[in-house]
Design a protein around this motif. Structure first.
Motif, PDB file in Angstrom:
ATOM      1  N   ALA A 153      -6.980   5.810   0.914  1.00 29.29           N
ATOM      2  CA  ALA A 153      -6.778   3.886   0.046  1.00 29.29           C
ATOM      3  C   ALA A 153      -5.374   3.925  -0.361  1.00 29.29           C
ATOM      4  O   ALA A 153      -4.970   2.393  -0.646  1.00 29.29           O
ATOM      5  N   LEU A 154      -5.074   4.526  -1.426  1.00 27.21           N
ATOM      6  CA  LEU A 154      -3.750   4.519  -1.989  1.00 27.21           C
ATOM      7  C   LEU A 154      -2.716   3.533  -1.093  1.00 27.21           C
ATOM      8  O   LEU A 154      -2.312   3.302  -0.842  1.00 27.21           O
ATOM      9  N   ALA A 155      -2.610   4.451   0.780  1.00 24.80           N
ATOM     10  CA  ALA A 155      -1.974   3.630   1.366  1.00 24.80           C
ATOM     11  C   ALA A 155      -1.743   2.453   2.130  1.00 24.80           C
ATOM     12  O   ALA A 155      -1.368   2.384   2.415  1.00 24.80           O
ATOM     13  N   ARG A 156      -3.273   2.301   1.653  1.00 29.07           N
ATOM     14  CA  ARG A 156      -3.598   0.847   2.139  1.00 29.07           C
ATOM     15  C   ARG A 156      -3.030  -0.509   0.841  1.00 29.07           C
ATOM     16  O   ARG A 156      -2.952  -1.610   1.451  1.00 29.07           O
ATOM     17  N   ALA A 157      -3.656   0.516   0.143  1.00 20.38           N
ATOM     18  CA  ALA A 157      -3.039  -0.611  -0.791  1.00 20.38           C
ATOM     19  C   ALA A 157      -1.197  -0.922  -1.226  1.00 20.38           C
ATOM     20  O   ALA A 157      -1.142  -1.699  -1.850  1.00 20.38           O
ATOM     21  N   THR A 161     -10.152   3.740  12.565  1.00 22.63           N
ATOM     22  CA  THR A 161      -9.728   5.072  12.469  1.00 22.63           C
ATOM     23  C   THR A 161      -8.836   4.861  11.082  1.00 22.63           C
ATOM     24  O   THR A 161      -9.038   4.020  10.115  1.00 22.63           O
ATOM     25  N   ILE A 162      -8.328   5.653  10.578  1.00 18.75           N
ATOM     26  CA  ILE A 162      -7.308   5.783   9.300  1.00 18.75           C
ATOM     27  C   ILE A 162      -6.353   5.015   9.509  1.00 18.75           C
ATOM     28  O   ILE A 162      -5.656   3.863   8.493  1.00 18.75           O
ATOM     29  N   ALA A 163      -5.398   4.677  10.154  1.00 19.34           N
ATOM     30  CA  ALA A 163      -3.724   3.722  11.132  1.00 19.34           C
ATOM     31  C   ALA A 163      -5.128   2.410  10.578  1.00 19.34           C
ATOM     32  O   ALA A 163      -4.000   1.888  10.411  1.00 19.34           O
ATOM     33  N   GLU A 164      -6.551   1.835  10.796  1.00 22.38           N
ATOM     34  CA  GLU A 164      -6.741   0.643  11.176  1.00 22.38           C
ATOM     35  C   GLU A 164      -7.262   0.403   9.874  1.00 22.38           C
ATOM     36  O   GLU A 164      -6.891  -0.674   9.510  1.00 22.38           O
ATOM     37  N   ASN A 165      -7.646   1.303   9.274  1.00 14.84           N
ATOM     38  CA  ASN A 165      -7.989   1.309   7.522  1.00 14.84           C
ATOM     39  C   ASN A 165      -6.369   0.348   7.413  1.00 14.84           C
ATOM     40  O   ASN A 165      -6.375  -0.394   6.056  1.00 14.84           O
ATOM     41  N   VAL A 166      -5.307   1.337   7.192  1.00 10.39           N
ATOM     42  CA  VAL A 166      -4.066   0.781   6.163  1.00 10.39           C
ATOM     43  C   VAL A 166      -3.422   0.013   6.726  1.00 10.39           C
ATOM     44  O   VAL A 166      -3.102  -1.021   6.072  1.00 10.39           O
ATOM     45  N   ALA A 167      -3.556  -0.630   8.020  1.00  8.94           N
ATOM     46  CA  ALA A 167      -2.940  -1.897   8.773  1.00  8.94           C
ATOM     47  C   ALA A 167      -3.834  -3.224   7.932  1.00  8.94           C
ATOM     48  O   ALA A 167      -3.399  -4.171   8.916  1.00  8.94           O
ATOM     49  N   ALA A 185       3.821   4.444   5.422  1.00  4.80           N
ATOM     50  CA  ALA A 185       3.006   4.421   4.295  1.00  4.80           C
ATOM     51  C   ALA A 185       1.358   6.224   4.369  1.00  4.80           C
ATOM     52  O   ALA A 185       1.661   6.683   2.606  1.00  4.80           O
ATOM     53  N   LEU A 186       1.696   6.249   5.810  1.00  4.40           N
ATOM     54  CA  LEU A 186       0.344   8.141   5.314  1.00  4.40           C
ATOM     55  C   LEU A 186       1.665   8.782   5.624  1.00  4.40           C
ATOM     56  O   LEU A 186       1.292   9.328   4.763  1.00  4.40           O
ATOM     57  N   ALA A 187       3.121   8.713   5.908  1.00  2.31           N
ATOM     58  CA  ALA A 187       4.125   9.620   5.069  1.00  2.31           C
ATOM     59  C   ALA A 187       4.073   9.390   4.062  1.00  2.31           C
ATOM     60  O   ALA A 187       4.363  10.889   3.004  1.00  2.31           O
ATOM     61  N   MET A 188       3.863   8.481   2.831  1.00  2.00           N
ATOM     62  CA  MET A 188       4.148   8.527   1.768  1.00  2.00           C
ATOM     63  C   MET A 188       3.060   9.052   0.934  1.00  2.00           C
ATOM     64  O   MET A 188       3.103   9.878  -0.161  1.00  2.00           O
TER      65      MET A 188
END
Length: 357
Positions: free
Chosen positions: A143-147, A91-97, A117-120
């Motif tokens: 991808a930006l949030a994950r970084a 999921t998107i949350a799992e990618n960012v985490a 990060a997703l809110a940002m």
């Protein structure tokens, strides 16, 4: 300086170096662009900074600490790849985490930081979706949030906008700049698009064939290019060969041109930006002056590109490209018209014949 790159080099076997004797630095909170044509070594440089590629020689320092031989996970850098490199089964949350989990962050803290990060990047409502369910622009934000979620010391962006259409690319580069400035995040931004680099970077490193051509502000790079390569790569330009004369003028074809540069000797390359040339209907014969150059010519063809008209004008100095903003639905000129071209001497860039490779 916060990030220092000293005499960096990367070789693969016995081939010519991909990066050779590259040195630059940037301050904390600065956004530095690595700009150049494909294959010039800018992505290799970014990967050496991140630790994904090992430098053959040279040093990389962060906050005064030599990190050249440290593994990637010990450098605390956030990397955003050109392909985004999202895991399709997560999921998107799992990618960012993912980066936080690799750093053994507590689960309760991971959830808070992922949400922040997703809110940002304005993606609060997509945490449970899969990457395939998002648009290209949304995937870019993920991808930006994950970084960013790992709270890196340095953010590294490798051609992050190249997969987006032109309109979305303009919007996203502004968003990246806004987030970078708000967080005061030290950032290295790789691109081959000079418009992107000029629009958002504090300073730009122009690279060519693995080497540094010039480093400076966007204004420096555009108005005071150090080499012909920089002048041609950053913006459009006319290129003409000339010969210095004893009176300081430059003979170009059957015309004389003047520049602010002091007169030299021998062959010289001159360059003029197309939009710095004024175009008028031919009238009484005009001559140049210490402040301006004047040549007459004939319009060969015209390209209409929306907000700009591009003219190709045959003159005694050679074929010159002229660009003018459109001011109405009609063009005052037609192919075959005789015209007068004028530009300021300060807009005549000169380079020695040795620099014209």
């Amino acid at each position: 300086m916060y990030l220092e790159v000293e005499s960096l080099e990367k070789r693969y076997g016995h081939l010519a170096p991909s990066v050779a004797d590259l040195s630059f630095s940037l301050g904390q909170g600065e956004l530095l662009g690595l700009l150049g044509p494909s294959g010039c070594g800018k992505t290799t440089t970014l990967r050496m900074i991140s630790g994904l590629v090992q430098a053959t020689s040279g040093k990389i320092k962060v906050g005064g600490q030599d990190v050249t031989r440290l593994p990637t996970y010990r450098r605390n850098m956030g990397v955003m790849f050109q392909s985004y490199a999202l895991f399709p089964h997560m999921t998107i949350a799992e990618n960012v985490a993912f980066g936080l989990q690799m750093r053994k962050i507590r689960k309760q803290d991971i959830a808070k930081r992922v949400a922040s990060a997703l809110a940002m990047v304005r993606l609060e409502g997509v945490a449970d979706r899969k990457p395939r369910e998002l648009s290209g622009g949304q995937q870019q934000r993920v991808a930006l949030a994950r970084a960013l979620v790992v709270e890196p010391d340095i953010l590294l962006l490798d051609e992050p906008l190249s997969n987006l259409d032109a309109k979305l690319r303009d919007n996203m580069r502004n968003e990246i700049r806004e987030i970078q400035q708000r967080l005061r995040m030290t950032t290295v931004f790789v691109t081959h698009d000079q418009t992107e680099a000029m629009a958002i970077c504090d300073r730009i490193v122009v690279m060519n064939r693995g080497k540094l051509e010039q480093i400076g502000t966007p204004l420096d790079i555009y108005e005071r290019p150090a080499t012909p390569m920089v002048a041609e790569f950053v913006g459009r330009i006319n290129r003409l060969d000339g010969q210095w004369r004893n009176d300081g003028a430059i003979a170009v074809g059957d015309s004389l041109v003047r520049a602010n540069a002091s007169g030299g000797a021998g062959r010289v390359l001159i360059m003029i930006r197309p939009h710095r040339i004024d175009l008028e209907a031919a009238g009484e014969a005009s001559v140049g002056s210490p402040e301006a150059n004047v040549v007459v010519g004939t319009i060969r063809h015209i390209n209409y590109v929306g907000d700009t008209l591009q003219y190709a004008v045959a003159t005694a100095a050679g074929l010159l490209q002229v660009e003018k903003a459109t001011s109405s639905a009609t063009d005052p000129f037609q192919p075959g018209d005789s015209v007068t071209l004028r530009w300021k001497t300060r807009d005549t860039l000169t380079f020695s014949s040795e620099a014209t490779g």
